[in-house]
Design an enzyme around this catalytic site. Structure first.
Site: not given
Ligand code: PRP
Ligand code: URA
Ligand code: MG
Length: 209
Positions: A104, A108, A200, A203
């Protein structure tokens, strides 16, 4: 409209509180994510179809049940979805695993796809798309768009924490997809993080804070 189900078994609620605690470290966080995934797999597989098979016990021949459904594919949305794969495979060991890489954009909040690798014949398989977090819903919708484009028709979405905003976005975009979550939280904050949430997930799973 697809089914929306909160699986709030006491064991799941207890374990989710451990994940929400900011003092829970990476190793324990990873273990507990897998434990919850295992419990969710148990519930999500509740409706799997069965067929009759003949089996011979040490005593008699008998007709009993065997799983008869479509072959299952577990599809983690990278990175954080990876944390749920082993727990799911514990209960569905014959499942194949497909990967969808999606992050994400921090500014944006829009999802960006960077990787996809799926088994063949998606139209004949049952897909369990897994990601701990359903926040705005953008990542889940984009991942499922990509899977349907490749022929998938039978899809369930399984997460740990969902925001009401994300549930609505996913239901509107993909009304045929059943959604399972361990918790329906209150809302999103201005940065798109789930409140109270667990931070997150990627992370915390991989120690990249
Ligand atoms: O519903 P949304 O608003 O799209 O957010 C949710 C997304 O955000 C996080 O991933 P992230 O983008 O942090 O990637 P990562 O798993 O690599 O940390 C999570 O694991 C989802 O995939
Ligand atoms: O709270 C949140 C929202 C999006 N992605 C995450 O990992 N945590
Ligand atoms: Mg993430």
């Amino acid at each position: 409209m697809g089914n929306f189900q909160v699986i709030d078994h006491p064991l799941i609620q207890h374990k989710l509180t451990i994940l929400r605690d900011k003092n829970t470290g990476t190793k324990y966080f990873r273990e507990v994510v897998n434990e919850i995934a295992r419990l969710l797999a148990y519930e999500v597989s509740r409706e799997m179809p069965l067929r009759d098979v003949e089996v011979e016990t040490p005593i008699v021949k008998t007709v009993q049940k065997q799983l008869a459904g479509k072959k299952v594919v577990i599809v983690p949305i990278l990175r954080a979805g990876l944390g749920m794969v082993d727990g799911m495979l514990d209960l569905i060991p014959a499942a194949k695993v497909g990967h969808v890489g999606m992050y994400r954009d921090h500014d944006t909040m829009e999802p960006v796809e960077y990787f996809i690798k799926m088994p063949s014949d998606l139209s004949e398989r049952e897909l369990l798309v897994v990601d701990p977090m359903l926040a705005t819903g953008g990542s889940a919708v984009a991942a499922i768009d990509a899977l349907k484009k490749r022929g998938a028709t039978n899809i369930k979405f399984v997460c740990l924490v969902a925001a009401p905003e994300g549930v609505k976005v996913l239901q509107d975009a993909h009304p045929d997809v059943n959604i399972y979550t361990a918790s329906l939280d209150e809302k999103l904050n201005e940065k798109g993080y789930i409140i109270p949430g667990l931070g997150d997930a990627g992370d915390r799973l991989f120690g990249t804070m």
